[in-house]
Motif scaffolding. Structure first.
Motif, short mmCIF file in Angstrom:
data_model
loop_
_atom_site.label_atom_id
_atom_site.label_comp_id
_atom_site.label_asym_id
_atom_site.label_seq_id
_atom_site.Cartn_x
_atom_site.Cartn_y
_atom_site.Cartn_z
N LEU A 21 -13.76 -1.53 4.11
CA LEU A 21 -13.24 -3.04 3.46
C LEU A 21 -12.09 -3.69 4.69
CD1 LEU A 21 -12.67 -2.86 -0.16
CD2 LEU A 21 -14.53 -3.86 1.08
N ILE A 22 -12.07 -2.81 5.66
CA ILE A 22 -10.90 -3.02 6.42
C ILE A 22 -11.77 -4.31 6.75
CG2 ILE A 22 -9.85 -2.69 8.52
CD1 ILE A 22 -9.38 0.02 7.82
N ILE A 23 -13.34 -3.95 7.39
CA ILE A 23 -14.07 -4.84 7.98
C ILE A 23 -14.18 -6.07 7.55
CG2 ILE A 23 -16.07 -5.74 8.39
CD1 ILE A 23 -17.34 -3.07 8.21
N THR A 24 -13.43 -6.59 5.98
CA THR A 24 -13.47 -7.97 5.29
C THR A 24 -12.13 -8.67 5.89
OG1 THR A 24 -14.38 -7.45 3.45
CG2 THR A 24 -13.10 -8.85 3.84
N PRO A 25 -10.82 -8.32 6.44
CA PRO A 25 -9.65 -9.05 6.82
C PRO A 25 -9.91 -8.62 8.62
CG PRO A 25 -9.35 -6.27 6.25
CD PRO A 25 -10.27 -6.57 5.40
N TYR A 26 -10.89 -7.77 9.07
CA TYR A 26 -10.92 -7.95 10.63
C TYR A 26 -11.79 -8.98 10.92
CZ TYR A 26 -12.57 -6.49 15.33
OH TYR A 26 -12.30 -6.90 16.26
N SER A 27 -12.71 -9.34 10.22
CA SER A 27 -13.20 -10.28 10.76
C SER A 27 -12.44 -12.12 10.51
CB SER A 27 -14.49 -10.56 9.42
OG SER A 27 -14.47 -10.62 8.47
N SER A 28 -11.57 -11.74 8.90
CA SER A 28 -10.33 -13.06 9.07
C SER A 28 -9.63 -13.14 10.25
CB SER A 28 -10.24 -13.34 7.96
OG SER A 28 -9.15 -11.72 7.73
N THR A 112 -6.28 -3.17 1.48
CA THR A 112 -5.34 -3.30 0.07
C THR A 112 -4.99 -4.51 -0.44
OG1 THR A 112 -6.03 -1.18 -0.84
CG2 THR A 112 -4.77 -2.55 -2.34
N LEU A 113 -3.66 -4.17 0.62
CA LEU A 113 -2.90 -5.80 0.34
C LEU A 113 -3.13 -7.02 1.08
CD1 LEU A 113 0.41 -4.08 1.95
CD2 LEU A 113 0.07 -5.05 -0.07
N PHE A 114 -4.16 -6.64 2.22
CA PHE A 114 -5.44 -7.89 2.50
C PHE A 114 -5.63 -8.85 1.17
CE2 PHE A 114 -8.83 -10.04 4.06
CZ PHE A 114 -8.38 -10.75 5.02
N LEU A 115 -6.77 -7.80 0.12
CA LEU A 115 -7.08 -8.43 -0.67
C LEU A 115 -6.11 -8.56 -1.79
CD1 LEU A 115 -10.16 -5.27 -0.28
CD2 LEU A 115 -10.23 -7.29 0.38
N LEU A 116 -5.57 -8.70 -2.09
CA LEU A 116 -4.69 -8.47 -2.91
C LEU A 116 -3.35 -9.77 -3.09
CD1 LEU A 116 -3.02 -5.01 -4.43
CD2 LEU A 116 -5.16 -6.65 -5.23
N SER A 117 -3.79 -10.33 -1.21
CA SER A 117 -2.86 -11.63 -1.02
C SER A 117 -3.87 -12.42 -1.49
CB SER A 117 -2.90 -11.47 0.51
OG SER A 117 -4.08 -11.44 1.06
N LYS A 118 -5.55 -12.14 -1.88
CA LYS A 118 -5.88 -13.18 -1.92
C LYS A 118 -6.01 -14.16 -3.46
CE LYS A 118 -8.10 -13.73 2.29
NZ LYS A 118 -7.80 -14.91 3.03
N ILE A 119 -5.19 -12.94 -4.32
CA ILE A 119 -4.98 -13.56 -6.09
C ILE A 119 -3.71 -13.37 -5.87
CG2 ILE A 119 -7.61 -12.98 -5.83
CD1 ILE A 119 -5.92 -10.17 -7.30
N LEU A 120 -2.98 -12.51 -5.08
CA LEU A 120 -0.69 -12.79 -5.91
C LEU A 120 -0.27 -13.59 -4.75
CD1 LEU A 120 -1.13 -8.66 -6.50
CD2 LEU A 120 -1.81 -10.77 -8.20
N PRO A 121 0.85 -14.31 -5.17
CA PRO A 121 1.45 -14.61 -4.47
C PRO A 121 1.99 -13.79 -3.27
CG PRO A 121 2.16 -13.75 -6.87
CD PRO A 121 0.75 -13.71 -6.47
N ASN A 122 2.44 -14.92 -2.16
CA ASN A 122 3.20 -13.76 -1.59
C ASN A 122 4.23 -13.32 -1.24
OD1 ASN A 122 3.35 -14.25 1.82
ND2 ASN A 122 5.76 -14.86 1.20
N SER A 123 5.27 -13.84 -2.70
CA SER A 123 6.32 -12.56 -2.78
C SER A 123 6.41 -10.92 -3.40
CB SER A 123 7.67 -13.64 -3.57
OG SER A 123 6.67 -14.26 -4.81
N MET A 124 5.38 -11.24 -4.48
CA MET A 124 4.71 -10.12 -5.11
C MET A 124 4.44 -9.06 -4.14
SD MET A 124 2.05 -9.14 -8.36
CE MET A 124 3.64 -10.64 -9.21
#
Length: 471
Positions: A21-28, A112-124
Motif C-alpha cells: 500500500l506504500i504505492i498509494t502514498p507514493y503516488s500522491s 499506515t499513518l498516511f492512510l489513517l491521515s485521510k480519516i483522522l485529525p492531524n493532532s491524532m
C-alpha cells in the motif's frame, strides 16, 4: 508457541499488505518528489530558471550593498529605515506550510499513518507518529528567502527487534542510516530527541551521541563541513538498553556558510548537557595519534555546553545563539539562534529578537500554538506545520493552545545576502563551484567512501589510507 506462530504469520501478512500500500502514498507524493529533485538535482530547465533567479538575487544584493541606507525609499518615497517606529513591533505569521511526511523506518508504519491521515485529525496522527514512528519530513526551505537556513529534516522512526521484514529491508533495500557521503559548503546541526547516532568520517572521528543514558548527555552534533569531508551517520540501536523497540527521533538542520568560509577546514563540536561525560562517546582516532589520548587539546572535536532557560510554564533549550541574555558558547559563522522551546498548557512565551534576524522560522513538533498574524489577532498553528514569520518586528509572542502544551523549534538568523546554489549534498554560491565540489569528491580529495558494515578497525585503516585532504 501454538499461539505465537499464527500471530507471527498474521503480523507478517499484515505488514506485507501495507508495504504494497506504500504505492498509494507514493503516488500522491510524486509531485513532492519532483520538487525535491528539482531542488537537489536540477534539470537543464531548472538550472536556467535558477540562474535567472540568481541574477535577480545578485542584482538585489548589489543594490543593497551599494545603496546607503539613508537613501533607500519605499513606494511612498519615504525612508523606512529612518526611525525604529517605522517597523511594526511584533513578528507575525507570514505563511504556514505543511511539508510531506514520507514513510520509512519502518515504511509500513508510515504507510499506515498516511492512510489513517485521510480519516483522522492531524493532532491524532501526530500522536500516533510519536508512538510508532515510521516517517521523515524534509522541510526544503528557499535558500534566498530563509537564509542562512537551507533545510530541516524531522525524523521519527522505530526499530523493532521482532520485525520479520527489518532484516530484508536493511540488507536489500535501505540501510539503517546514511552510509558515507560527501558535504561541502555548509554546516549540519543534528539534534537527538530520542535514540542517537553513530558517526564516522574521513577525518578519523568516531562519535556516538544522542538522547539516551549511554550517550552521556551529548545530544547534538555541530559539523562544519567547510571545504569537504565524508561522513557516515547510522542509527545507534541498542535493544539491550532501548528494549525490543528502539525509538529514534531527531532534527537535522542544514545551515549555509558565508562565501568567505565555505573552504574552511572541517571541524566538529558535540553539544552536551552539564552532566555530559566524553568517556566512551568520542574517539578522535587519527587526531589522537598525534598527541596524548587523554589530552583534549589533541582532539579536533570540541565540547560545548547547552544552556537551558526555565521560565514559568516553559523551557528553552539554547542549541545555538542566545535567549533572554543566556548565550551559547558555540562559535557560528553568521548571527543566528536555534532554540527548542517546550511549553506547558495555557502558557505564554516571548522573545526580544535582534532586528538583524530577518529570517524567522517555527516548526511545530507537537501540540499547537497561537501566534500573531497579518490578517487577525492570532493564528492557530498545529503540529507538523512550518511557519515563516515576518522579516520585520522585534517582539515574538507565542501562547500554547490545548491541554497538552506545545513543543517547537525556532530558527532565527541574519540573511547572508549571497547567491546560493545546491545540488545533492553540496551547497555553494555558483554552479561552477558545485561542479568543482563534485569533481574534488570524485578525485578523492574529500576521502574515499567505505562500506558501512566495516568494523571500526577496518574503517580506521581505510581512513588512514584515504583521508580528506582538508584538515
Amino acid at each position: 508457541m501454538v499461539i505465537a506462530r499464527p500471530f507471527s504469520v498474521f503480523l507478517l501478512l499484515w505488514r506485507c499488505c501495507f508495504s504494497i500500500l506504500i504505492i498509494t502514498p507514493y503516488s500522491s507524493l510524486v509531485q513532492h518528489k519532483k520538487t525535491v529533485n528539482a531542488f537537489l538535482v536540477p534539470s537543464s530547465q531548472n538550472v536556467a530558471a535558477t540562474k535567472n533567479r540568481s541574477s535577480f538575487v545578485n542584482s538585489r544584493h548589489r543594490f543593497m550593498s551599494q545603496t546607503p541606507l539613508s537613501e533607500i525609499q519605499d513606494s511612498q518615497g519615504q525612508n523606512p529605515m529612518a526611525s525604529s517606529s517605522s517597523f511594526p513591533n511584533l513578528k507575525r505569521v507570514a505563511s504556514v506550510q505543511k511539508y510531506a511526511r514520507l514513510p520509512v523506518w519502518p515504511a509500513w508504519n508510515g504507510a499506515t499513518l498516511f492512510l489513517l491521515s485521510k480519516i483522522l485529525p492531524n493532532s491524532m496522527i501526530a500522536k500516533l507518529e510519536d508512538m510508532f514512528g515510521g516517517r521523515v519530513c524534509p522541510n526544503f526551505f528557499q535558500g534566498d528567502v530563509t537564509s542562512p537556513f537551507i533545510m530541516m529534516v524531522h525524523h521519527v522512526h522505530s526499530f523493532a527487534s521482532f520485525d520479520p521484514l527489518r532484516f530484508f529491508q536493511k540488507q536489500f533495500i535501505l540501510p539503517e542510516g546514511f552510509p558515507a557521503h560527501p558535504h561541502r559548503g555548509f554546516i549540519t546541526l543534528t539534534y537527538c530527541i530520542q535514540g542517537g547516532m553513530r558517526h564516522r568520517d574521513s577525518l578519523g572521528h568516531l562519535q556516538n551521541y544522542g538522547a539516551e543514558a549511554r550517550h552521556g548527555g551529548c545530544v547534538a552534533q555541530w559539523l562544519v563541513a567547510g571545504a569537504g569531508m565524508l561522513h557516515e551517520e547510522m542509527w545507534d540501536i541498542d535493544h539491550g538498553t532501548d528494549g525490543i523497540v528502539s525509538k529514534q527521533e531527531l532534527f537535522q538542520l542544514w545551515i549555509n556558510l558565508p562565501a568567505q568560509y565555505k573552504m574552511t577546514n572541517p571541524r566538529l563540536s558535540l553539544l552536551r548537557t552539564a552532566s555530559c561525560s566524553d568517556d566512551g562517546v568520542i574517539s578522535d582516532n587519527v587526531e589522537v595519534e598525534r598527541g596524548n589520548k587523554d589530552d583534549s587539546s589533541s582532539r579536533s572535536t570540541s565540547f560545548v555546553e547547552i544552556p537551558i532557560v526555565d521560565r514559568k510554564g516553559s523551557r528553552t533549550i539554547v542549541l545555538v545563539g542566545e535567549y533572554d541574555g543566556v548565550i551559547s558558547k558555540l562559535e557560528t559563522y553568521s548571527p543566528m539562534s536555534v532554540l527548542h522551546v517546550q511549553m506547558e498548557a495555557n502558557a505564554s512565551w516571548s522573545m526580544k529578537c535582534p532586528r538583524m534576524f530577518q529570517t524567522a522560522l517555527i516548526y511545530m513538533r507537537a501540540g499547537s500554538v497561537l501566534i500573531p498574524s497579518q490578517d487577525s489577532d492570532h493564528q492557530l498553528v498545529d503540529a507538523h506545520h512550518t511557519v515563516t514569520l515576518s522579516s520585520y518586528g522585534e517582539n515574538l509572542h507565542i501562547s500554547s493552545s490545548g491541554e497538552n502544551g506545545a513543543d517547537f523549534m525556532l530558527l532565527l538568523g541574519q540573511p547572508l545576502l549571497e547567491p546560493v546554489q545546491a545540488r545533492g549534498s553540496m551547497v555553494m554560491n555558483t554552479w561552477d563551484e558545485i561542479d568543482g565540489a563534485y569533481a574534488d569528491y570524485a578525485s578523492g580529495k574529500m576521502g574515499i567512501p567505505w562500506n558501512h558494515d566495516l568494523t571500526d578497525e577496518k574503517w580506521l585503516s581505510h581512513v588512514k589510507e584515504a583521508p580528506s585532504m582538508y584538515k
